[in-house]
Design a protein around this motif. Structure first.
Motif: not given
Length: 667
Positions: A571-574, A579-586, A617-619, A636-638
């Motif tokens: 999911e994309l989070q703002q 720190s900026g937006p990122y994709w996340r997964i559990t 630093a992207a993960l 998280r993936w920034y």
């Protein structure tokens, strides 16, 4: 009405002051009353016989020193938070140097908040069995990140008060000493014929002086200028370039650099482990050479940073500012590194002098006015500029620039004592008192590692004094490295001390601390010029420290974490502005107490190819909650949000060489 309001304010401030004293007393007393003592017995044995090389050699290696989840963090004291994962990994980068007929040496850069004398000695003890590096020729330099672990220091005072939880952790100490020693051993084993070059260049605009009025006190009558905060910094980056032989040619293998910037772009109250700006300072040069020199290692460590903060934009302090500042400094390191290509030489001329002093005992050479015991200033509770905490940082006596006006005839002079005379109840042996002084020469580079946080002007005076001891005719490049091999608080100039800003209040041994550092460093340098290498460290030592273990007992530590399972869809989070937006997964995985972050491997795969790893630093890995058999984590993936990531997948492996488990694709 105004009298009534004024009385209420006074009573309110008095109540807060009483509460602080009560809390301070309780926090001070209970570890000293109830924690057991851990005794560390260390014997510094001679190393292996020096290797016989016809040419100068160098070896470089690194190890991951990221501790487990849940550890207390050092640097922000009570305002820190226990770690819930990592945004960047913490590294140990070891540089082995040996010229024929000279003493082999190892300089190690660590993504840690400070050095530690027992850690230095334990690493020396470990490497003696497998390398030819003697204890006096080992030096541990640090970045002073405030987002790394505590609980491994050599004094009860800083083990109790330097982190958000008290006590020396023997298991963390064992973990760090093993990882660091393994890096040195690998560097020794990977030694090859090498070429060397040393350079310096200046960069401004990314640091600022956080205590201008104290700094200006060094120059009577000087009026502060608008650009003083940017100009009153140590702008010099110093870099040692090392190229190793590969076949018939020499290729870049590594670089060790020093720069003056506090590791505080990542603010208090944040949880992940983070190397702060230093991740990018090191990483930009490493990334630059990934294609032409695979495996290249850049270690960046502190110079004289004590009153030099990152110049973050107001209200934006955090990951993105740390990246902006770190990348700019990293790009400067790239330019400096490449500028040395034409200066590489096969000549390697080294020397090292080390002397350990117990400042509580009679010292053969003069004390130069150093006080006989440490006292903490009240302004330490008020915190440094940029890290103020309401209302503590604004209370009388605790706020900056509140020197003592009366009864200043004792050794500590104008310092307001924290908790007043009650501080004398803490035995002087519980404060740091064993100091390792070093002078390390590598060609024209003269490195002065010291276990103090050295201010800009203190560093200027130290460098000048050391330079005066060196033979004329060589363009010496002298640099002081703060917080190396231990921690003694700050070293402000006597003039800065008079203003009692944070740096002066945290100068534990009084207004003449700098005089002592200059005197002892000059004496050591002169001895080295006359007698060559100096080994003045006791062979056997014992450290007795209040202990409490936070490092988890891994009952299945030998078994790789199993049952890695992705849950849900990316999911994309703002995210936060800093720190900026990122994709996340559990992720469902091994409980945190059994999850070895050093072996876990995260990545991103797009179109079947890896495009990001957790070495950058992207993960980010973040622990969420405890489960019945597995814990829940968020990965998280920034990523660059201007690019399309459809079809990309998160990847995880329990070990670096183990099978990879891919997540569902980003929609």
């Amino acid at each position: 009405m105004s009298v009534t309001r004024s009385s209420c304010i006074c009573r309110w401030l008095a109540s807060i002051g009483v509460l602080i004293v009560i809390v301070g007393l309780a926090h001070t007393a209970w570890p000293f009353l109830f924690f057991p003592r851990q005794q560390l017995d260390i014997t510094l044995t001679p190393p292996l016989s020096a290797s016989q090389n016809p040419h100068p050699v160098a070896g470089i290696a690194e190890r991951d020193i990221t501790p487990p989840i849940g550890m207390p963090k050092f640097g922000y004291s009570a305002w820190a938070k226990a770690a819930d994962g990592f945004r960047t990994r913490l590294k140990a980068r070891a540089f082995y140097l040996h010229a024929p007929g000279q003493t082999p040496m190892a300089i190690v850069q660590l993504d840690l908040g400070t050095g530690s004398l027992p850690l230095h000695h334990r690493v020396a003890e470990r490497i003696a069995q497998k390398t030819d590096v003697p204890a006096h020729a080992l030096s541990l330099l640090v970045t002073h990140t405030h987002s790394g672990p505590g609980q491994y220091l050599g004094s009860d005072f800083y083990n109790v008060f330097g982190s958000n939880k008290p006590g020396f952790d023997p298991a963390l100490f064992a973990f760090l000493s093993k990882q660091i020693a393994d890096a040195v051993i690998e560097a020794y084993s990977s030694r090859q014929e090498a070429r060397f070059a040393v350079g310096q260049s200046d960069i401004r605009g990314y640091t600022r002086n956080r205590s201008l009025a104290a700094w200006a006190n060094n120059f009577p009558g000087r009026q502060l200028q608008d650009d003083d905060s940017i100009m009153a910094v140590n702008p010099t980056m110093t870099l040692l370039r090392i190229d190793q032989r590969q076949g018939d040619t020499f290729v870049p293998a590594g670089a060790l650099s020093l720069y003056s910037i506090h590791g505080t772009a990542i603010p208090p109250f944040t949880r992940p482990y983070h190397a702060d700006v230093w991740h990018w300072i090191s990483g930009v040069l490493e990334d630059e050479l990934t294609t032409t020199a695979p495996g290249f290692i850049h270690g960046a460590a502190q110079a004289t940073h004590a009153d030099n903060n990152p110049a973050w934009h107001e209200g934006q302090r955090g990951d993105l500012e740390a990246q902006r500042i770190g990348v700019a400094l990293g790009e400067h390191a790239v330019q400096l590194f490449h500028s040395l290509a034409g200066q590489l030489t096969r000549e390697l001329d080294t020397a090292v002098a080390s002397r350990q002093l117990n400042v509580l005992e009679q010292i053969d050479t003069q004390r130069f006015g150093l006080c006989e015991r440490a006292i903490v200033g009240a302004s330490v509770a008020g915190a440094a500029n940029g890290d103020e905490v309401f209302p503590i940082s604004y209370l009388p006596f605790l706020k900056e620039d509140w020197p003592r006006r009366f009864f200043t005839d004792n050794c500590q002079g104008v310092k307001q004592w924290m908790l007043s005379k009650l501080q004398l109840l803490l035995p002087k042996e519980r404060f740091p008192h064993q100091a390792l002084f070093q002078i390390i020469r590598v060609n024209e580079l003269v490195l002065v590692p010291l276990p103090w946080e050295v201010t800009l002007e203190s560093g200027n005076r130290l460098r000048s004094a050391i330079a005066d001891t060196l033979p004329v005719g060589t363009p010496w490049k002298v640099e002081v490295s703060s917080l190396a091999n231990g921690y003694f608080g700050y070293a402000a100039t006597p003039e800065e001390y008079q203003r009692q800003y944070y740096e002066g209040g945290h100068t534990l041994y009084g207004p003449h601390t700098l005089d002592f550092l200059i005197g002892q460093s000059v004496h050591l340098s002169q001895d080295m010029q006359q007698s060559g290498d100096i080994l003045d460290i006791p062979r056997k030592q014992t450290f007795s420290l209040l202990s409490h273990q936070y490092f988890p007992e891994r009952k299945q530590a030998a078994t790789p974490p199993a049952g890695l399972q992705w849950q849900g869809q990316p999911e994309l989070q703002q995210g936060e502005p800093a720190s900026g937006p990122y994709w996340r997964i559990t992720l469902l995985a091994t409980p945190a107490e059994r999850l070895a972050l050093t072996s876990l491997h995260l990545g991103i795969h797009c179109q079947g190819q890896p495009v990001a790893t957790d070495d950058g630093a992207a993960l980010q890995l973040q622990w969420q909650r405890q489960g019945t058999a597995q814990d829940e984590y968020e990965i998280r993936w920034y990523a660059d949000t201007e690019e399309t990531h459809t079809g990309c997948k998160f990847a995880i492996a329990a070990t670096r060489s183990g099978p990879t488990t891919l997540s569902p694709a980003i929609p």
